[in-house]
Scaffold this motif. Sequence first.
Motif, PDB file in Angstrom:
ATOM      1  N   ALA A  43       0.833  -1.210   0.000  1.00 12.33           N
ATOM      2  CA  ALA A  43       0.000   0.000   0.000  1.00 12.33           C
ATOM      3  C   ALA A  43       0.868   1.260   0.000  1.00 12.33           C
ATOM      4  O   ALA A  43       0.579   2.224  -0.725  1.00 12.33           O
ATOM      5  N   ALA A  44       1.932   1.263   0.786  1.00 12.35           N
ATOM      6  CA  ALA A  44       2.823   2.437   0.829  1.00 12.35           C
ATOM      7  C   ALA A  44       3.514   2.650  -0.516  1.00 12.35           C
ATOM      8  O   ALA A  44       3.664   3.781  -0.978  1.00 12.35           O
ATOM      9  N   ILE A  45       3.885   1.568  -1.161  1.00 11.46           N
ATOM     10  CA  ILE A  45       4.552   1.675  -2.463  1.00 11.46           C
ATOM     11  C   ILE A  45       3.556   2.144  -3.524  1.00 11.46           C
ATOM     12  O   ILE A  45       3.889   2.989  -4.367  1.00 11.46           O
ATOM     13  N   ARG A  46       2.322   1.639  -3.473  1.00 10.98           N
ATOM     14  CA  ARG A  46       1.305   2.098  -4.429  1.00 10.98           C
ATOM     15  C   ARG A  46       1.011   3.580  -4.229  1.00 10.98           C
ATOM     16  O   ARG A  46       0.865   4.328  -5.199  1.00 10.98           O
ATOM     17  N   ARG A  47       0.939   4.032  -2.962  1.00 12.43           N
ATOM     18  CA  ARG A  47       0.641   5.441  -2.671  1.00 12.43           C
ATOM     19  C   ARG A  47       1.702   6.382  -3.241  1.00 12.43           C
ATOM     20  O   ARG A  47       1.367   7.424  -3.799  1.00 12.43           O
TER      21      ARG A  47
END
Length: 174
Positions: A19-23
């Motif tokens: 999720a952090a990488i997608r954000r």
Amino acid sequence: MDLTNTGPLTLLTGYQTPAAIRRIGRKRLETWLRNRRVLRADQLAEAAVQTAERQRTSLPGEKLAAQLVHTLAKEVMTLNQQVAEIDKRIEARFREHSAFDVITSLPGMGPILGAEFLAATGGERSVPDAQPVMRYSTRAYQADRASTPRHAHPGPPPSPHTPLNGEGPPTHAP
């Protein structure tokens, strides 16, 4: 991701979850990695974002695991730096040995492997200077050339128990 390389470890110090990488996205992640001098930051950012896009499930304990990954990635990077510093000290010490030039002239023998070779053969006790190493390497080379047909496989290397100082077979303490 190969965690023996600095790039992926650097990535994990900043972004541990899909999720952090997608954000952050590919462009901003690439910039973040470049600012930390990661080689091929564009390729790493692309691979990380593509992988994160395929992982949409969030698990219980993910935040705790992310903190652990962050801590471990930093510790591994610190240990890698310490190993590099120790390697430099080993190389500097090995360069002082009289057999340094001869040992490192052997194919495949760099400073670290050469120091390991010296340690494995007994160091100063069995290789006090370059002469035994030169004698051994010359004998091995000449024997190999004399006994090997021109296009045949040279066969196994000499036994590691062959003494380098010409004093006979190695002795073992009881």
